[in-house]
Design a protein around this motif. Sequence first.
Motif, mmCIF file in Angstrom:
data_model
loop_
_atom_site.group_PDB
_atom_site.id
_atom_site.type_symbol
_atom_site.label_atom_id
_atom_site.label_comp_id
_atom_site.label_asym_id
_atom_site.label_seq_id
_atom_site.Cartn_x
_atom_site.Cartn_y
_atom_site.Cartn_z
ATOM 1 N N LEU A 1 -9.802 130.352 -18.567
ATOM 2 C CA LEU A 1 -11.108 131.022 -18.615
ATOM 3 C C LEU A 1 -11.196 132.086 -17.531
ATOM 4 O O LEU A 1 -11.693 133.186 -17.749
ATOM 5 N N ARG B 1 -17.629 122.406 -27.189
ATOM 6 C CA ARG B 1 -16.396 122.668 -27.923
ATOM 7 C C ARG B 1 -15.237 121.873 -27.314
ATOM 8 O O ARG B 1 -14.465 121.248 -28.010
ATOM 9 N N ARG C 1 -22.069 125.753 -24.920
ATOM 10 C CA ARG C 1 -21.272 125.948 -26.132
ATOM 11 C C ARG C 1 -19.802 125.639 -25.846
ATOM 12 O O ARG C 1 -19.139 124.911 -26.578
ATOM 13 N N LEU C 2 -19.314 126.180 -24.742
ATOM 14 C CA LEU C 2 -17.904 125.933 -24.392
ATOM 15 C C LEU C 2 -17.679 124.455 -24.071
ATOM 16 O O LEU C 2 -16.667 123.866 -24.457
ATOM 17 N N LEU D 1 -23.721 130.181 -23.533
ATOM 18 C CA LEU D 1 -22.254 130.116 -23.523
ATOM 19 C C LEU D 1 -21.717 128.827 -22.895
ATOM 20 O O LEU D 1 -20.830 128.171 -23.446
ATOM 21 N N LEU E 1 -19.809 130.545 -14.131
ATOM 22 C CA LEU E 1 -19.713 130.101 -15.529
ATOM 23 C C LEU E 1 -18.904 128.788 -15.610
ATOM 24 O O LEU E 1 -19.296 127.847 -16.302
#
Lengths: 814, 258
Positions: free
Chosen positions: A725, A447, A443-444, A440, A734
């Motif tokens: 988030l 992006r 990936r974030l 994750l 995270l």
Amino acid sequence: MINNWLRPWRDRAFQLLALAITIAGFALSSIILLHAELEQRFAVRTAEMLGGDLALTGTRAPEPAQQLLFKNSASSAVVDFSTVLVHNDQLLLVSARAVDRKYPLYGQMQTASGRFEPARPTPNGPAPGELWVADQVLDRLNVEPGDHLTIGSKTLKLSAIIRQLPDQSAGFYSMSPRVVFNQADLEATGVLGPGTRLQYRQMISTDSATLAQLQKNLNATLRPDQRLEDIDNAAVRSMGPLRQLTLWANLAVLLVSMLCGATIYLATSERVAQRARLAGLLRSFGARRQQIITRLLGTEFIAVLPASATGSLLGIALISALHQYLGWQGPLAATSIQWLTILFAPLVLWLAFALPRLTALVRIPAMDILNKRNKQQALSTNIEFAAALGAPVLLAGFLTDSLSDLGSLLLLLVVLGAGLPALLWPLLKGLNLISAKLPLAPRLALRRLSRRPSLTLPLLASLTLAMAVLSLAGQTGNQLLDDWRTRLPEQAPNHFVLNMFEADFETFNHWLEKQQAITQPLYPIVRGRLTEINGEPVSKAVTKEKENNNEALNRDLALTEAADMLPSNKINSGAWHPAKNTVSVEQELADRLGLKLGDKLMFITSRGSVNTTIASLREVDWDTFEPNFYFMFSPGGLANQDVTWLTGFWLPEGDGARLAELIKLLPHITLLDVNTLLEKANDIISQASGATALLAVLLMLSAMLVLAAALLGGQSQRGRDNALLRTLGGNRHLLYRVVWAEFITLCGCAAVGAIIIIVATLYPLTARLFNDQPQFSIWYLLPLLLGFGVAIVGVMASRGALNIPALSLLRDEA
Amino acid sequence: MPGPDGELTLLEDIDFTLSSEQSVAITGPSGSGKSTLLGLLAGLDIPTSGQVLLDGQTFSQLDEDGRAVRRGQLCAFVFQHFHLVNDLNAVENVMLPLELKGVEHPQQAARHWLERVGLEHRFKHFPSTLSGGEQQRVALARAFAMQPRLLFADEPTGSLDHANGKRVSELLFDLNRETGTALVLVTHDEHLAMRCQRRLRLEEGRLFEDQPSIDQASINQASINQSSVAKPSTEKPPTAARSTEQISSDQTLSENTR
């Protein structure tokens, strides 16, 4: 009023902008002032080498009409010619110089009153009836101060020993030692008659205002035998430390300007984004565009003034302190244009970036700004970024007058700096496409990066450029210092011995051991004169004009043979001794004589003739303190010739008794003391090294400033992202992982880009600075280390953005 | 919090319980503390005194991360200014909280919920190419995709015109009913508030209950205690009668609480 001035300072974006302007002011003023100092020093040194601001050389005195042209300027004339010095039936070929009472116009002479006496500054040349000689004369003719020697029909009294002349550099172990006497005695010598080979050198000192006109007028009246040289064309010939340093300083000015431009651009982006809401509100109140710009810029201008002034003053203080510390004479050397730039450049850069952005902002409907629509379009233009990098470079280029010199290199750097992120962009997009299978956090992060070209591209470009410049500054500065250390090691030979025979080796080595002197290799020397090129006599093979300009044709040359090339030499074409009986020729001499690879040469020596073929053309660094030769034969090429030996050694400076002992042991040798020359060279190197280190620090500081501005610039957006988030349930761990992934990707891409830039620019840069090809160095990989460091700093700097309360979203503060 | 005239108390003597599937509207004039209360209820902030219980567990006992995880498990948000991520398209915006939750096939779920709000033709559109109404519908899809047990909506129609506002509110209440999600709605809009089962009014930091509205029968249990003195939570009546999903707030909000 004070409130108005203080208000912007409460905003973090303004504080960053003010810091950027302060440091830009500091870096720009320091580097421009330092550059001006170095340029002046280089000009002075070149003028010393030239003997004046202009030097008019010819085979006879200038015409009366020419003399009228420079009668209002200070000038001095010398006559250089080869002649024979006589003492008690002994003859010695010397390079004589007859000087007038104004010699030297620039620089300093140093002489000594005895063979081993210390050198002392001497303002004027020898008085009429006196003669100064180089060390070799004492050894070769076995004379000492007070003795009388004869040139032609005139007997002169040896009054001093030459330690240093202002225009003396290489060739200190010349076969024809230098002697200097007064021009008043020249006619009485009777050596100058019709057909005598001589060089009449008129040196002129003038102010810069009249220099160009005088040069133009003299150029219009030149005879075929005359040549006019100025500092510029004399400087081009030199590749000494000062020349290298000036080139590097020019490059540093250009790079620092570029980096400061980029920093102010990044900091201005953030501040203008902050001011967007006020601009929108003012628009909604009916304010005209002009009014908004005036209002926004007016307050900011007053607020940034102290920041800019503080930076400039700090820079001026630093260079003034350096000026004092290095004992440089006179006021700071900057010109009025340079002073104006120092005082206003940061403000002009800021205005240049803020104004177009505000203009763009006020064109957007107020509601769009207030509703935060169109924000990206208003603030993102890659053309602006290119302008941010390019405009300061142009400014600095005009200031340093080095765009023609370094323009292509800079263009390459800027194009790569701005273009590489654009090339890396598809990579980021591609990574994002395949990111579905990644965890994750990456990936974030991918992006975020791949969807925001207006944020990511300038950031990537800034990081890439800053890392590239940091590494280049480190590598080049280090290489310059290394180059100079190699050229002039701590224990470079300060004495040279000529005319030694093989039989002397044992005695000589024994003496060296006793004195704990550091020795140099031995070179066999054969005296010879070039007589034929490809079977044709030199007089036919070389045009008369070339012949007149070539002392090499008119005197004995020191020929040597060696298995290995000297470390400071470089083969330009051909190969080093590919076969027996070949020779390597110094490139400049080969060019002057029109020699090329494969040409057959014949030299006349005391034992007859030597024939050889040119196998290589060699570049020689005349500024090193090691023997250099025009002609280097392959081993055995000078077999069966009358050989003497040349070597050098380093001996701590002492009272001269040890050297006297050597002379006593080997009375026929010629001993040269080059301590004075060495000291001067050392002084230049140590000043150049200090300046280089300072330039590197300024460059690195500017690059780090860009890094800081780039890292801090994206914090507000990062804060908004994190708040969202967190609201949606993302925990701190995270968020940290996302920020890590973001910076690792960003810095990784920037590091790769920086390495490509370094590899691409180091070739032209090394060719310019070192006249050489770059060697692989660990510095190439510095961007990787830097990338890791910057990622850590980036994550640390983002801690604030991680702590923005999620509640701010409800309040719409983020 | 500090104000120009000394300490400023934003919320005081607030005590109420919210049951599952219940909808409650919080109204009040600007500056009355609505958004602050919402932030406290959602665990985005913690009160300087008193406590907020979500599903029987107090937020104050959790650290920032614990609150975030709990919020991610149980709550969803709809904001007045949508707060979509500008550089993510509609599907990706809806996927974001699902990814945070570790839901499998988040894209499928996101598409489903976008279809539910009538945006099947806008999957790949970025927020800048969507109208305000469409953006808020994406936000609704994002909120319901999380299948929350409690939805916080802060002025969800505040940035929309009448027609779009109406459509969004219809969707909000329809989905709320269908999914059985409890709803806390902060609004100025009396008509919107009237559609909630309960209406609470914040005035000068104190909470009052208005007349019961429609669907009162569906309320499992509600109690509001208005008192001029803040009571410590231990003094509250036993909560055995409460349902498993409940929210309790009993607080005095002062400095350091936003």
